[in-house]
Design a protein around this motif. Structure first.
Motif, mmCIF file in Angstrom:
data_model
loop_
_atom_site.group_PDB
_atom_site.id
_atom_site.type_symbol
_atom_site.label_atom_id
_atom_site.label_comp_id
_atom_site.label_asym_id
_atom_site.label_seq_id
_atom_site.Cartn_x
_atom_site.Cartn_y
_atom_site.Cartn_z
ATOM 1 N N HIS A 84 0.856 -1.189 0.000
ATOM 2 C CA HIS A 84 0.000 0.000 0.000
ATOM 3 C C HIS A 84 0.892 1.239 0.000
ATOM 4 O O HIS A 84 1.738 1.399 0.889
ATOM 5 C CB HIS A 84 -0.914 0.015 1.236
ATOM 6 C CG HIS A 84 -1.848 -1.166 1.304
ATOM 7 N ND1 HIS A 84 -3.027 -1.214 0.602
ATOM 8 C CD2 HIS A 84 -1.769 -2.330 1.990
ATOM 9 C CE1 HIS A 84 -3.647 -2.359 0.851
ATOM 10 N NE2 HIS A 84 -2.892 -3.057 1.711
ATOM 11 N N ARG A 85 0.688 2.082 -1.001
ATOM 12 C CA ARG A 85 1.483 3.304 -1.101
ATOM 13 C C ARG A 85 0.861 4.375 -0.210
ATOM 14 O O ARG A 85 -0.304 4.729 -0.354
ATOM 15 C CB ARG A 85 1.546 3.779 -2.548
ATOM 16 C CG ARG A 85 2.544 4.906 -2.763
ATOM 17 C CD ARG A 85 2.666 5.206 -4.257
ATOM 18 N NE ARG A 85 3.751 6.143 -4.487
ATOM 19 C CZ ARG A 85 5.017 5.816 -4.623
ATOM 20 N NH1 ARG A 85 5.347 4.530 -4.554
ATOM 21 N NH2 ARG A 85 5.955 6.707 -4.824
ATOM 22 N N VAL A 86 1.657 4.887 0.696
ATOM 23 C CA VAL A 86 1.196 5.927 1.621
ATOM 24 C C VAL A 86 1.761 7.259 1.123
ATOM 25 O O VAL A 86 2.985 7.439 1.074
ATOM 26 C CB VAL A 86 1.666 5.644 3.058
ATOM 27 C CG1 VAL A 86 1.169 6.738 3.993
ATOM 28 C CG2 VAL A 86 1.186 4.269 3.512
ATOM 29 N N PRO A 87 0.897 8.215 0.745
ATOM 30 C CA PRO A 87 1.407 9.500 0.226
ATOM 31 C C PRO A 87 2.039 10.329 1.349
ATOM 32 O O PRO A 87 1.791 10.112 2.537
ATOM 33 C CB PRO A 87 0.155 10.168 -0.345
ATOM 34 C CG PRO A 87 -0.970 9.572 0.420
ATOM 35 C CD PRO A 87 -0.570 8.178 0.735
ATOM 36 N N ALA A 88 2.846 11.298 0.908
ATOM 37 C CA ALA A 88 3.486 12.197 1.878
ATOM 38 C C ALA A 88 2.442 13.084 2.551
ATOM 39 O O ALA A 88 1.383 13.372 1.990
ATOM 40 C CB ALA A 88 4.526 13.055 1.175
ATOM 41 N N THR A 89 2.755 13.494 3.758
ATOM 42 C CA THR A 89 1.847 14.347 4.535
ATOM 43 C C THR A 89 2.418 15.760 4.594
ATOM 44 O O THR A 89 3.602 15.939 4.908
ATOM 45 C CB THR A 89 1.665 13.784 5.950
ATOM 46 O OG1 THR A 89 1.190 12.435 5.850
ATOM 47 C CG2 THR A 89 0.673 14.603 6.742
ATOM 48 N N SER A 140 5.632 6.823 1.662
ATOM 49 C CA SER A 140 6.179 5.521 2.069
ATOM 50 C C SER A 140 5.312 4.413 1.494
ATOM 51 O O SER A 140 4.258 4.663 0.894
ATOM 52 C CB SER A 140 6.247 5.422 3.602
ATOM 53 O OG SER A 140 4.933 5.525 4.150
ATOM 54 N N VAL A 141 5.748 3.214 1.707
ATOM 55 C CA VAL A 141 5.017 2.029 1.257
ATOM 56 C C VAL A 141 4.747 1.158 2.486
ATOM 57 O O VAL A 141 5.669 0.800 3.223
ATOM 58 C CB VAL A 141 5.789 1.232 0.198
ATOM 59 C CG1 VAL A 141 5.018 -0.047 -0.188
ATOM 60 C CG2 VAL A 141 6.046 2.090 -1.028
ATOM 61 N N ARG A 142 3.493 0.826 2.697
ATOM 62 C CA ARG A 142 3.103 -0.034 3.820
ATOM 63 C C ARG A 142 2.721 -1.408 3.261
ATOM 64 O O ARG A 142 1.937 -1.497 2.321
ATOM 65 C CB ARG A 142 1.921 0.585 4.570
ATOM 66 C CG ARG A 142 1.434 -0.256 5.749
ATOM 67 C CD ARG A 142 0.350 0.487 6.511
ATOM 68 N NE ARG A 142 -0.801 0.805 5.669
ATOM 69 C CZ ARG A 142 -1.805 -0.030 5.436
ATOM 70 N NH1 ARG A 142 -1.795 -1.246 5.965
ATOM 71 N NH2 ARG A 142 -2.806 0.327 4.669
ATOM 72 N N TYR A 143 3.298 -2.405 3.858
ATOM 73 C CA TYR A 143 3.072 -3.766 3.374
ATOM 74 C C TYR A 143 2.089 -4.481 4.304
ATOM 75 O O TYR A 143 2.237 -4.474 5.519
ATOM 76 C CB TYR A 143 4.385 -4.553 3.315
ATOM 77 C CG TYR A 143 5.345 -3.987 2.294
ATOM 78 C CD1 TYR A 143 5.250 -4.349 0.957
ATOM 79 C CD2 TYR A 143 6.336 -3.069 2.674
ATOM 80 C CE1 TYR A 143 6.129 -3.828 0.014
ATOM 81 C CE2 TYR A 143 7.207 -2.546 1.738
ATOM 82 C CZ TYR A 143 7.102 -2.929 0.412
ATOM 83 O OH TYR A 143 7.963 -2.399 -0.516
ATOM 84 N N GLU A 144 1.104 -5.106 3.675
ATOM 85 C CA GLU A 144 0.090 -5.865 4.412
ATOM 86 C C GLU A 144 0.208 -7.342 4.040
ATOM 87 O O GLU A 144 0.229 -7.694 2.860
ATOM 88 C CB GLU A 144 -1.315 -5.356 4.078
ATOM 89 C CG GLU A 144 -2.426 -6.143 4.755
ATOM 90 C CD GLU A 144 -3.805 -5.741 4.256
ATOM 91 O OE1 GLU A 144 -4.793 -6.271 4.795
ATOM 92 O OE2 GLU A 144 -3.888 -4.935 3.306
#
Length: 197
Positions: A84-89, A140-144
């Motif tokens: 899962h790609r997490v965009p910058a904040t 970032s990239v979150r892995y599930e």
């Protein structure tokens, strides 16, 4: 029975001889040597004996295979990982920036007497508030991890193979009665009781 024949044959011989002697004796008037024939029948007994009615028999029976049902757990889908790609904040921050630097300007004014007065006037710097977006957290990239999926299914298994079964039927016996001769027939010559003649 052969013994009986011998006895009877001997008896006949004796009877012939006795008849001749009797005739002579009768002619002479002498009966002291007369005999009578006594025949004893054979003696039989009933005995029990064990006889085989049916001999032992061997039978072969075909036994079919036996199957059963078992339940087992099987994997339907393997474990997998999803990214899962997490965009910058970002967030907006306020900051004061200089719009114009401090400077001096030449200003001419008149005093109360009407005279021109020239002065260098210091003009302070001018500032303003402006907003800008700053990154709070980079992309970032979150892995599930998705676990494997399982299910229960039934399948047929061989419990016992097909085979041939050997069955032995024992011999059958019975008891029967049979008459056997324990003493053969016999014949003998016994003297006559002369007092009865």
């Amino acid at each position: 029975m052969a013994g009986l024949g011998k006895i009877l044959g001997a008896g006949l011989l004796v009877a012939g001889a006795t008849a001749m002697m009797g005739a002579t004796g009768a002619q002479a008037g002498d009966c002291h040597h007369c005999y009578r024939k006594v025949v004893t029948p054979p003696v039989y007994e009933t005995v029990n004996e064990r006889v085989m009615v049916r001999a032992a028999q061997t039978h072969y029976r075909h036994v079919p295979a036996v199957y059963g049902t078992v339940s087992e757990t099987v994997q339907v889908a393997p474990e997998r990982t999803i990214a899962h790609r997490v965009p910058a904040t970002y967030r907006n921050v306020a900051e004061t920036v200089q719009v114009a630097p401090a400077t001096r300007v030449w200003q001419v004014s008149r005093d109360r007497h009407g005279r021109d007065i020239g002065c260098w006037v210091k003009v302070p710097a001018r500032y303003a508030t402006q907003y800008r977006s700053v990154m709070v957290q980079p992309a970032s990239v979150r892995y599930e991890t998705v676990p494997a999926q399982y299910a229960t299914r039934q399948r047929t298994v061989l419990v016992r193979q097909r085979h041939v079964q050997r069955e032995v039927a024992p011999a059958v016996y019975a008891t029967r009665q049979r008459s056997v001769m324990v003493a053969p027939a016999s014949a003998s010559w016994q003297p006559l009781d002369h007092r009865r003649h």
